[in-house]
Enzyme design. Structure first.
Site, short mmCIF file in Angstrom:
data_model
loop_
_atom_site.label_atom_id
_atom_site.label_comp_id
_atom_site.label_asym_id
_atom_site.label_seq_id
_atom_site.Cartn_x
_atom_site.Cartn_y
_atom_site.Cartn_z
N GLN A 126 5.99 1.73 9.33
CA GLN A 126 5.02 1.45 9.91
C GLN A 126 5.04 0.22 9.60
OE1 GLN A 126 0.95 3.32 7.29
NE2 GLN A 126 1.50 1.05 6.32
N GLY A 127 4.45 -1.52 10.91
CA GLY A 127 4.49 -2.18 10.51
C GLY A 127 2.95 -2.18 10.70
N SER A 129 1.49 -4.43 7.81
CA SER A 129 1.46 -6.03 6.61
C SER A 129 1.79 -7.02 7.10
CB SER A 129 2.10 -5.35 4.90
OG SER A 129 1.11 -4.39 4.55
N GLU A 244 -2.60 8.39 3.20
CA GLU A 244 -1.65 8.12 3.00
C GLU A 244 -1.44 7.64 1.03
OE1 GLU A 244 -0.28 4.06 3.70
OE2 GLU A 244 1.92 4.03 2.53
N SER A 378 -4.42 -2.50 -2.11
CA SER A 378 -4.02 -2.81 -3.66
C SER A 378 -5.19 -1.89 -4.78
CB SER A 378 -4.16 -4.47 -3.91
OG SER A 378 -5.33 -5.10 -3.70
N ASN A 379 -5.20 -1.88 -4.99
CA ASN A 379 -6.34 -1.21 -6.44
C ASN A 379 -7.31 -1.97 -6.54
OD1 ASN A 379 -4.19 1.36 -6.69
ND2 ASN A 379 -4.49 1.34 -8.57
N GLU A 380 -7.12 -3.03 -5.91
CA GLU A 380 -8.11 -4.37 -5.88
C GLU A 380 -9.38 -3.67 -4.80
OE1 GLU A 380 -5.76 -5.51 -7.54
OE2 GLU A 380 -5.46 -5.93 -9.33
#
Length: 393
Positions: A126-127, A129, A244, A378-380
């Site tokens: 997966q491209g 980030s 995901e 991220s969880n944030e």
């Protein structure tokens, strides 16, 4: 009575166990127990065995190769695989690329790419980030322009899981430069053997190689490799990441780890010779993990049932991702507490001999799972999604 204890599900579970006993050999089991970075050849061999039985993608529609199971059958299947120490399969192909192509790809793309995912012949990466755009995909800089019958793509990607072993990649790139950031992204399929691609390894804290940096220098991609509508990649990516996040909850494999954790506490002794499992502080910690797991399992089953009915998980996936990833970390942190000094050496064979055979696999998982609260958004970021979408804040 447990919802899993019906005659039909007991018979189904027995059928799965019979298959695992026949097809899952010691090499596959040991590779799964030893750590998270399982060689591609073994993952492919196991996927081929599942595909041969018609069980290659339990969450796919029947028309594209799924077995037609309901949500409980799918969960029981994943649970049995976890407890048998079966390899998890090519997650990026089975849970991300495949469902995305089923939802957004054209008939030619489905015919060309889905069979390779099912059979285990083709692996995906997966491209998404980039160095300055991880959880904030609207800031992506990698760009694509049309040149004749090709898209020409340049830029840089990072944290490319499995990029060094993948045959294909789905990639987000900016194609519209005047539109608002979210409206300017498109999704492409790229052959990883394309000229202009450079993959460099990133070694993680567990000394494993599963992620990579990727550089794209004027990579030419056929026009027909655009997925769906030009400029609609942001919406495709949001749906893909939601899927995901449900998978990232990893409920069945966390359940397996919880059972292993209880066994570990039942074997290890403190300096006074007392079994760690008999200490109230350990009992309370294990009970807390178990209670939180039951809550997670219930929530995951609800979302899976909606997925099997054709409904995308949406922002509910963010809640599963947060609770599932935090629970994975708490489980391995408890294992490190139980192991004590035996849990401070990454590989037991260092310095002339094993420190504790019980530590095998735990240290690797503990170190690598520092990332589970970061990847897939991220969880944030997930808390922001929950605040806006579920709490209307």
């Amino acid at each position: 009575m447990s919802i899993f204890n019906t005659p039909e599900l007991r018979a189904f579970r027995a059928e799965v166990r019979q298959f695992l006993d026949a097809e899952l050999d010691d090499e596959l089991r040991q590779a799964t127990r030893a750590g998270l970075h399982i060689p591609r050849a073994l993952v492919a061999r196991w996927q081929a065995a599942l595909h041969g039985r018609g069980w290659g993608a339990p969450h796919w529609p029947v028309a594209t190769g799924g077995p037609g199971w309901n949500a409980l059958q799918r969960y029981v299947f994943e649970e049995e695989l976890a407890f048998a120490d079966a390899p998890p399969g090519d997650v990026l192909g089975l849970f991300l690329a495949g469902p995305m192509l089923i939802a957004e790809g054209n008939a030619e793309q489905k015919t060309r790419y889905l069979p390779g995912v099912l059979s285990g012949e083709n692996f995906w990466c997966q491209g998404f980030s980039e160095p300055n755009a991880g959880s904030d995909l609207a800031s992506l800089k990698t760009h694509a322009r049309l040149d004749g019958d090709d898209w020409v793509i340049s830029g840089q990607k990072t944290w490319l899981t499995g990029g060094h072993e993948a045959d294909l990649m789905f990639l987000l790139a900016r194609t519209e430069f005047e539109a608002k950031p979210q409206a300017g992204l498109s999704m492409f399929i790229i052959d990883m053997k394309s000229p202009g691609l450079t993959v460099n390894p990133i070694i993680t804290i567990d000394e494993g190689h599963s992620v990579n940096a990727l550089f794209l220098d004027e990579v030419r991609v056929p026009r027909e490799n655009l997925v769906g509508t030009r400029g609609a990649g942001w919406g495709y990516a949001k749906d893909l990441l939601a899927r995901e996040r449900v998978n990232n909850a990893q409920a069945p494999r966390t359940k397996r780890d919880l059972v292993a954790l209880e066994k570990l506490a039942g074997r290890l002794q403190g300096s006074d010779g007392e079994l760690l499992a008999s200490r109230p502080v350990i009992q309370r910690r294990l009970a807390s993990l178990t209670v939180d797991y039951v809550a997670l399992e219930s929530a995951v089953l609800g979302v899976i049932a909606e997925q099997m009915a054709g409904k995308e998980p949406g922002p509910a996936a963010s809640t599963l991702k947060i609770r599932g990833s935090e629970l994975q970390q708490r489980v391995t942190e408890t294992a490190m507490t139980l192991l004590g000094e035996a849990g401070i050496v990454l590989h037991p064979e260092y310095h002339g001999g094993p420190l504790a055979t019980e530590a095998e696999g735990w240290i690797d998982r503990h170190l690598f799972r520092r990332v589970v609260t970061i990847y897939a958004g991220s969880n944030e970021i997930q808390k922001t999604i929950i605040a806006k979408s579920l709490l209307d804040m």
